[in-house]
Design an enzyme around this catalytic site. Sequence first.
Site, PDB file in Angstrom:
ATOM      1  N   THR A 225      20.990 -39.514   0.646  1.00  0.00           N
ATOM      2  CA  THR A 225      21.366 -38.490  -0.666  1.00  0.00           C
ATOM      3  C   THR A 225      22.734 -37.375  -0.383  1.00  0.00           C
ATOM      4  O   THR A 225      23.453 -37.770  -0.733  1.00  0.00           O
ATOM      5  CB  THR A 225      19.803 -37.548  -0.876  1.00  0.00           C
ATOM      6  OG1 THR A 225      18.409 -38.197  -0.753  1.00  0.00           O
ATOM      7  CG2 THR A 225      20.613 -36.480  -1.711  1.00  0.00           C
TER       8      THR A 225
ATOM      9  N   GLU B 199       1.008  -1.321  -0.140  1.00  0.00           N
ATOM     10  CA  GLU B 199       0.232   0.096  -0.028  1.00  0.00           C
ATOM     11  C   GLU B 199       1.075   1.299  -0.093  1.00  0.00           C
ATOM     12  O   GLU B 199       0.832   2.195  -0.619  1.00  0.00           O
ATOM     13  CB  GLU B 199      -0.705   0.149   1.391  1.00  0.00           C
ATOM     14  CG  GLU B 199      -1.917  -0.903   1.513  1.00  0.00           C
ATOM     15  CD  GLU B 199      -1.312  -2.174   2.401  1.00  0.00           C
ATOM     16  OE1 GLU B 199      -0.030  -2.357   1.637  1.00  0.00           O
ATOM     17  OE2 GLU B 199      -2.319  -3.310   3.156  1.00  0.00           O
TER      18      GLU B 199
ATOM     19  N   LEU C 285      22.891 -28.106  -2.670  1.00  0.00           N
ATOM     20  CA  LEU C 285      21.096 -27.657  -2.123  1.00  0.00           C
ATOM     21  C   LEU C 285      21.305 -26.227  -2.504  1.00  0.00           C
ATOM     22  O   LEU C 285      19.846 -25.114  -1.276  1.00  0.00           O
ATOM     23  CB  LEU C 285      20.462 -28.125  -0.875  1.00  0.00           C
ATOM     24  CG  LEU C 285      20.686 -30.074  -0.647  1.00  0.00           C
ATOM     25  CD1 LEU C 285      20.491 -30.015   0.183  1.00  0.00           C
ATOM     26  CD2 LEU C 285      19.676 -30.509  -1.946  1.00  0.00           C
TER      27      LEU C 285
ATOM     28  N   THR D 246      13.256 -41.051   2.613  1.00  0.00           N
ATOM     29  CA  THR D 246      12.600 -39.460   3.179  1.00  0.00           C
ATOM     30  C   THR D 246      11.729 -39.134   2.744  1.00  0.00           C
ATOM     31  O   THR D 246      10.896 -38.572   3.593  1.00  0.00           O
ATOM     32  CB  THR D 246      13.999 -39.099   3.211  1.00  0.00           C
ATOM     33  OG1 THR D 246      15.077 -39.207   2.838  1.00  0.00           O
ATOM     34  CG2 THR D 246      13.327 -37.218   3.460  1.00  0.00           C
TER      35      THR D 246
ATOM     36  N   GLY E 167      15.518 -39.170  -1.144  1.00  0.00           N
ATOM     37  CA  GLY E 167      15.403 -40.164  -1.729  1.00  0.00           C
ATOM     38  C   GLY E 167      14.025 -40.215  -1.645  1.00  0.00           C
ATOM     39  O   GLY E 167      13.489 -40.051  -0.466  1.00  0.00           O
TER      40      GLY E 167
ATOM     41  N   CYS F 257      -0.674   0.190   7.383  1.00  0.00           N
ATOM     42  CA  CYS F 257      -0.883   1.300   6.189  1.00  0.00           C
ATOM     43  C   CYS F 257      -1.819   1.417   6.425  1.00  0.00           C
ATOM     44  O   CYS F 257      -2.655   2.402   5.407  1.00  0.00           O
ATOM     45  CB  CYS F 257      -0.750  -0.639   5.379  1.00  0.00           C
ATOM     46  SG  CYS F 257       0.761  -1.433   4.738  1.00  0.00           S
TER      47      CYS F 257
HETATM   48  C1  AOF Z   1       0.344  -5.183   4.123  1.00  0.00           C
HETATM   49  N1  AOF Z   1       0.989  -4.837   3.655  1.00  0.00           N
HETATM   50  O1  AOF Z   1       2.223  -5.400   1.766  1.00  0.00           O
HETATM   51  C2  AOF Z   1       2.515  -6.758   3.787  1.00  0.00           C
HETATM   52  C3  AOF Z   1       2.203  -7.149   4.985  1.00  0.00           C
HETATM   53  O2  AOF Z   1       7.336  -6.708   9.734  1.00  0.00           O
HETATM   54  P1  AOF Z   1       6.676  -5.528   8.540  1.00  0.00           P
HETATM   55  O3  AOF Z   1       6.258  -4.831   9.051  1.00  0.00           O
HETATM   56  O4  AOF Z   1       7.713  -6.492   7.423  1.00  0.00           O
HETATM   57  O5  AOF Z   1       5.583  -6.556   8.825  1.00  0.00           O
HETATM   58  C4  AOF Z   1       5.055  -7.580   8.614  1.00  0.00           C
HETATM   59  C5  AOF Z   1       3.328  -8.152   9.059  1.00  0.00           C
HETATM   60  O6  AOF Z   1       2.029  -7.265   8.247  1.00  0.00           O
HETATM   61  C6  AOF Z   1       3.098  -9.718   8.351  1.00  0.00           C
HETATM   62  O7  AOF Z   1       3.439 -11.102   9.269  1.00  0.00           O
HETATM   63  C7  AOF Z   1       2.154  -9.537   7.466  1.00  0.00           C
HETATM   64  O8  AOF Z   1       0.228  -9.551   8.721  1.00  0.00           O
HETATM   65  C8  AOF Z   1       1.855  -8.451   7.160  1.00  0.00           C
HETATM   66  N2  AOF Z   1       2.135  -7.604   5.832  1.00  0.00           N
HETATM   67  N3  AOF Z   1       0.801  -6.222   4.991  1.00  0.00           N
HETATM   68  O9  AOF Z   1      -0.318  -4.251   5.077  1.00  0.00           O
HETATM   69  C9  AOF Z   1       1.656  -5.400   2.694  1.00  0.00           C
HETATM   70  N4  AOF Z   1       3.460  -7.543   2.836  1.00  0.00           N
HETATM   71 ZN    ZN Z   2       1.626  -3.297   5.879  1.00  0.00          ZN
END
Ligand code: AOF
Ligand code: ZN
Length: 339
Positions: free
Chosen positions: A205, A58, A213, A281, A278, A93
């Site tokens: 493996t 946002e 990996l 697992t 493999g 946001c």
């Molecule tokens: C939103 N918009 O683009 C995303 C959200 O620690 P932060 O600030 O990075 O927040 C992470 C948390 O915010 C994440 O666990 C999820 O709940 C939310 N992500 N929220 O409004 C976004 N990426």
């Molecule tokens: Zn946010």
Amino acid sequence: MASPWTADDDAFMRRALEVAEQGRGRVSPNPLVGCVLVKDGTIIAEGWHDHLGGLHAEQMAIHDAESNGHSPNGAVAYVTLEPCNHFGRTPPCTEALMWAGVNEVIVAHYDPNPTVRGKGIQVLRDAGIEVRQGLLEADAAVQMAPFLHWCGHRRPLVTVKMAFDANGSVDDRTKTPQRFTSDACLDKVHMLRKECDAVLVGVETVVRDDPKLTVRRVPTERQPLRVILDPKNRTPPTAQLLTDGLETLHMTENFTSLPALLNLLGDREIQRLMVEGGPVTVGSFLDQGLVDEFYFIQSSSVHAEPVASNIDASRLSAAGLTLVSTEQWGDETLHLWSR
Ligand code: AOF
Ligand code: ZN
């Protein structure tokens, strides 16, 4: 009942889902999120969560509007995830949307993060902003599946990748260890690895292939945590996984059970685990009902001295999986099975 959404609503949310893809492999443990701002029926700005620690979708969209000479005031925001209302790595946001003067917010999926869970929507409504939720919710759920799974279970989503010859063999004993799939297929596998936070193999493996990996065939800014299941501590001390300086979780005597291991990985915010082991697992993950997705790679080659896997469609069905899609991965066919 008629859908509450117009064709335009649908197209704008699809675009938000599309721009969210730009963060793929870069945002974990955050979800992929996209946002578009619409005024008078046209998109004036777009934003997405680009990388961990970067702006939320946002905020990037609001910033994009302002830097393009558009005012977000009076716009409708289409967001794939409920806007956050907490101070995390970025400020809330919800506040950014209010300050920007957005009129209405349309949300695809609510945020199950305990610090959000409906509070983001409530705060916006309390501020007099119209909020509607549920547009393309299922598509958003697929896009952010590892995040949702981890929020719900505090364990990683388990993704298995395995390649089979025409007869279901997973290795050719006549040859020194080598892959039998095409370069283009291997590129896809590296892309998949990049989307996973950890990659797991069994000790067999490690002994046979001495794998790295790591993600090498596509650009990446981080490497997955490597995990070796090795209850009898048989990994050679010279194995690349133990000597290349990157992190490896070597599960030896203190290893108890697969569910316990998944909990441990969940505690480390590992949201998607790729199992590249493999038959033994992979078989134990399947038999314990712990597989969420199975990337079944079908090659047309034939091994001279085959190693039977006993993993086939009926075993995958018995493990609760269903075939959801089939596509071409280079010279091979990928059958994707999912829970
Ligand atoms: C939103 N918009 O683009 C995303 C959200 O620690 P932060 O600030 O990075 O927040 C992470 C948390 O915010 C994440 O666990 C999820 O709940 C939310 N992500 N929220 O409004 C976004 N990426
Ligand atoms: Zn946010």
